[in-house]
Scaffold this active site. Structure first.
Site, PDB file in Angstrom:
ATOM      1  N   GLY A  39       5.619 -23.716 -25.775  1.00  0.00           N
ATOM      2  CA  GLY A  39       6.904 -24.265 -25.370  1.00  0.00           C
ATOM      3  C   GLY A  39       6.908 -25.750 -25.653  1.00  0.00           C
ATOM      4  N   GLU A  40       7.470 -26.522 -24.775  1.00  0.00           N
ATOM      5  CA  GLU A  40       7.504 -27.981 -24.926  1.00  0.00           C
ATOM      6  C   GLU A  40       6.601 -28.570 -23.844  1.00  0.00           C
ATOM      7  OE1 GLU A  40       8.407 -31.200 -23.901  1.00  0.00           O
ATOM      8  OE2 GLU A  40       7.782 -31.593 -25.968  1.00  0.00           O
ATOM      9  N   SER A  41       5.479 -29.150 -24.257  1.00  0.00           N
ATOM     10  CA  SER A  41       4.440 -29.518 -23.298  1.00  0.00           C
ATOM     11  C   SER A  41       4.922 -30.548 -22.282  1.00  0.00           C
ATOM     12  CB  SER A  41       3.204 -30.038 -24.034  1.00  0.00           C
ATOM     13  OG  SER A  41       3.502 -31.178 -24.824  1.00  0.00           O
ATOM     14  N   CYS A  46      -0.677 -22.910 -27.750  1.00  0.00           N
ATOM     15  CA  CYS A  46       0.194 -23.954 -28.293  1.00  0.00           C
ATOM     16  C   CYS A  46       0.398 -25.076 -27.265  1.00  0.00           C
ATOM     17  CB  CYS A  46       1.501 -23.355 -28.787  1.00  0.00           C
ATOM     18  SG  CYS A  46       2.393 -24.422 -29.954  1.00  0.00           S
ATOM     19  N   ARG A  80      -0.697 -33.531 -30.700  1.00  0.00           N
ATOM     20  CA  ARG A  80       0.503 -32.732 -30.471  1.00  0.00           C
ATOM     21  C   ARG A  80       1.293 -32.532 -31.767  1.00  0.00           C
ATOM     22  NH1 ARG A  80       4.245 -35.273 -27.876  1.00  0.00           N
ATOM     23  NH2 ARG A  80       5.138 -33.538 -26.697  1.00  0.00           N
ATOM     24  N   ILE A  91       3.812 -22.606 -34.897  1.00  0.00           N
ATOM     25  CA  ILE A  91       5.149 -23.202 -34.779  1.00  0.00           C
ATOM     26  C   ILE A  91       5.018 -24.550 -34.085  1.00  0.00           C
ATOM     27  CG2 ILE A  91       7.485 -22.939 -33.871  1.00  0.00           C
ATOM     28  CD1 ILE A  91       6.998 -19.910 -33.802  1.00  0.00           C
ATOM     29  N   HIS A 100       0.784 -18.829 -31.670  1.00  0.00           N
ATOM     30  CA  HIS A 100       1.538 -18.043 -30.691  1.00  0.00           C
ATOM     31  C   HIS A 100       1.170 -16.565 -30.818  1.00  0.00           C
ATOM     32  CE1 HIS A 100       4.661 -20.959 -29.211  1.00  0.00           C
ATOM     33  NE2 HIS A 100       4.303 -21.578 -30.315  1.00  0.00           N
ATOM     34  N   GLU A 140       1.616 -14.219 -28.782  1.00  0.00           N
ATOM     35  CA  GLU A 140       2.583 -13.366 -28.112  1.00  0.00           C
ATOM     36  C   GLU A 140       3.778 -13.009 -28.981  1.00  0.00           C
ATOM     37  OE1 GLU A 140       4.229 -17.459 -27.694  1.00  0.00           O
ATOM     38  OE2 GLU A 140       2.249 -16.528 -27.741  1.00  0.00           O
TER      39      GLU A 140
END
Length: 244
Positions: free
Chosen positions: A56-58, A94, A124, A154, A219, A221
């Site tokens: 996601g967005e860390s 990620c 990052r 991604i 990722h 998943e």
């Protein structure tokens, strides 16, 4: 091991639903399913013996962790998992890999705070922006050599370097690598991050573990129906079914 039986997925932002679906599809060696919890509060985490921190967005995830009151219990959870004695396990994918890192290579946004976890330095998004997303087959030591896994990257972080381990901590062990030809050039890395970053000595490592902490830059998943890594993590690093 204490009485906690569930496996949690941090469900504040990012691809948590896909991780939950993957975990619900896998079983123990006895053919049983383990309860899966969407973790949004300290009470949710208190039910869990293991946790996935999803992509996601860390920075956003970090801020939501603070707002949810999860930071302190998660930091304790990380410290227990790092010991590798079977009490807890955490897998960061990620953005989760970034949050588990002890050091970040380059600037971080205001409000970002990790968990002083794995003894690594991570850059990052250094694999590039959304347009530089790609998939590549990776060979994992726990999968047959003739059945590699297709890994999807991604806006992925890159491992810069493995750091000297903290006192009494187990070593960081690389589990998977990609060819150096897939690593971004310095020009691409700079344009993707906006900072003065260079590739570190361990940049080709895309999956590694320390004790019962696991991190990967892709990722897993997102490959529908592909649950081999989730199954391995559950059996090997959560339930320790192969321990003698």
């Amino acid at each position: 091991m204490d009485s906690r039986h569930a496996v949690g997925v941090l469900a504040l932002q990012g691809s948590f639903a896909e991780h939950i679906a993957a975990l619900e599809a896998v079983t123990t060696s006895a053919g049983k399913h383990v309860p899966v919890v969407a973790v949004r509060t300290p009470a949710d985490l208190a039910r869990c013996r293991a946790l996935i921190i999803p992509g996601g967005e860390s920075t956003t995830i970090s801020l939501l962790i603070r707002k949810s009151g999860l930071y302190d219990p998660l930091k304790e959870f990380v410290a227990l998992a790092k010991r590798g004695d079977g009490q807890r396990s955490i897998w960061g994918t990620c953005a989760g890999m970034i949050l588990l890192a002890k050091e970040i290579d380059g600037p971080t946004s205001e409000g970002w705070e990790g968990f002083d976890g794995m003894d690594v330095r991570v850059a990052r998004n250094q694999f590039g922006r959304q347009l530089q997303s790609f998939s590549h087959s990776v060979q994992l030591p726990f999968l047959p050599s003739d059945a590699p896994l297709l890994a999807t990257f991604i806006r992925a972080p890159i491992l810069h370097s493995v750091l000297p381990p903290s006192a009494s901590s187990p070593l960081v062990k690389p589990l998977a690598r990609v060819p150096t030809s897939l690593l971004p050039s310095t020009k691409r890395a700079l344009s993707a991050t906006g900072g003065q970053l260079t590739l570190g000595p361990d940049a080709e490592v895309v999956m590694y573990r320390q004790g019962d902490l696991l991190a990967c830059s892709w990722h897993p998943e997102l490959n529908k129906g592909e649950t081999r890594v989730h199954e391995w993590w559950l059996r090997e690093m959560v339930l320790h079914e192969n321990d003698t």
